[in-house]
Scaffold this motif. Sequence first.
Motif, PDB file in Angstrom:
ATOM      1  N   ASN A   8      12.066   6.422  -3.901  1.00 28.38           N
ATOM      2  CA  ASN A   8      11.815   7.777  -4.520  1.00 28.38           C
ATOM      3  C   ASN A   8      10.426   7.842  -3.581  1.00 28.38           C
ATOM      4  O   ASN A   8       9.429   6.787  -2.993  1.00 28.38           O
ATOM      5  N   PRO A   9       9.720   9.429  -3.465  1.00 27.94           N
ATOM      6  CA  PRO A   9       9.242   9.615  -2.817  1.00 27.94           C
ATOM      7  C   PRO A   9       7.807   8.678  -3.271  1.00 27.94           C
ATOM      8  O   PRO A   9       6.965   8.680  -2.393  1.00 27.94           O
ATOM      9  N   ALA A  10       7.459   8.402  -4.129  1.00 25.82           N
ATOM     10  CA  ALA A  10       5.899   8.129  -4.718  1.00 25.82           C
ATOM     11  C   ALA A  10       6.550   6.834  -4.196  1.00 25.82           C
ATOM     12  O   ALA A  10       4.530   6.069  -3.246  1.00 25.82           O
ATOM     13  N   GLU A  12       7.852   5.982  -1.522  1.00 29.69           N
ATOM     14  CA  GLU A  12       7.607   5.426  -0.257  1.00 29.69           C
ATOM     15  C   GLU A  12       5.812   5.941   0.064  1.00 29.69           C
ATOM     16  O   GLU A  12       5.466   4.849   1.293  1.00 29.69           O
ATOM     17  N   LYS A  13       5.185   7.031  -0.611  1.00 23.49           N
ATOM     18  CA  LYS A  13       3.692   7.009  -0.476  1.00 23.49           C
ATOM     19  C   LYS A  13       2.944   5.913   0.075  1.00 23.49           C
ATOM     20  O   LYS A  13       2.660   5.413   0.577  1.00 23.49           O
ATOM     21  N   PHE A  14       3.315   4.583  -1.203  1.00 19.60           N
ATOM     22  CA  PHE A  14       2.667   3.566  -1.783  1.00 19.60           C
ATOM     23  C   PHE A  14       3.065   2.917  -0.412  1.00 19.60           C
ATOM     24  O   PHE A  14       1.855   2.207   0.682  1.00 19.60           O
ATOM     25  N   ARG A  16       3.645   3.408   3.076  1.00 14.76           N
ATOM     26  CA  ARG A  16       3.486   3.939   3.643  1.00 14.76           C
ATOM     27  C   ARG A  16       2.360   3.780   3.240  1.00 14.76           C
ATOM     28  O   ARG A  16       1.425   3.033   4.858  1.00 14.76           O
ATOM     29  N   ARG A  17       0.953   3.597   2.714  1.00 20.86           N
ATOM     30  CA  ARG A  17      -0.696   3.781   3.079  1.00 20.86           C
ATOM     31  C   ARG A  17      -0.320   1.467   3.201  1.00 20.86           C
ATOM     32  O   ARG A  17      -1.441   1.992   3.458  1.00 20.86           O
ATOM     33  N   ARG A  20      -0.273   1.114   6.704  1.00 11.93           N
ATOM     34  CA  ARG A  20      -1.520   2.555   7.854  1.00 11.93           C
ATOM     35  C   ARG A  20      -2.478   1.652   7.609  1.00 11.93           C
ATOM     36  O   ARG A  20      -2.700   1.792   8.206  1.00 11.93           O
ATOM     37  N   LEU A  64       8.864   5.096   8.285  1.00 11.25           N
ATOM     38  CA  LEU A  64       9.065   3.858   7.771  1.00 11.25           C
ATOM     39  C   LEU A  64       9.652   2.888   7.948  1.00 11.25           C
ATOM     40  O   LEU A  64      10.857   2.923   7.777  1.00 11.25           O
ATOM     41  N   ASP A  82      11.072   3.186  -6.708  1.00  9.71           N
ATOM     42  CA  ASP A  82       9.863   4.204  -7.543  1.00  9.71           C
ATOM     43  C   ASP A  82       8.715   3.163  -7.040  1.00  9.71           C
ATOM     44  O   ASP A  82       8.579   2.538  -7.743  1.00  9.71           O
TER      45      ASP A  82
END
Length: 128
Positions: A8-10, A12-14, A16-17, A20, A64, A82
């Motif tokens: 889920n997008p949340a 994926e964002k975690f 990626r951070r 990064r 990612l 998620d």
Amino acid sequence: MLPNVTVNPAAEKFMRRMVRFSGHGDGAGFRLTVSAGGCSGYSAEFTVEGAPLAGDEVLAVGDLKVFLPAESRLMLDGVTIDFSDTPTASGLTFFNPNAGACGCSSSSGTSAQPPGVAKVDISSIRRN
């Protein structure tokens, strides 16, 4: 063979951070190790690695890279990953629609997860 897993997008964002800010560079990826265990059926750890380790396969979530060892690939088939962020806990959650309810009575009323949901707290992060 890569599992049929939904990120889920949340989550994926975690991920990626984490990649990064790891300082590992362009080839880095999020390594997710999942094994059997715990009330929900999952025990998981994650790290950021500069490259996949021997035996890992790379799951591409956009650009990612998620590095998955063999056992993790088996455990994650059909699972949705998620990210949950509440006042008391933050971490990845895993929802397996095929898992049954927990019968071990180790859940404490207010923090019990729905059947088939595992939570991996940020505190499980290891730095290599």
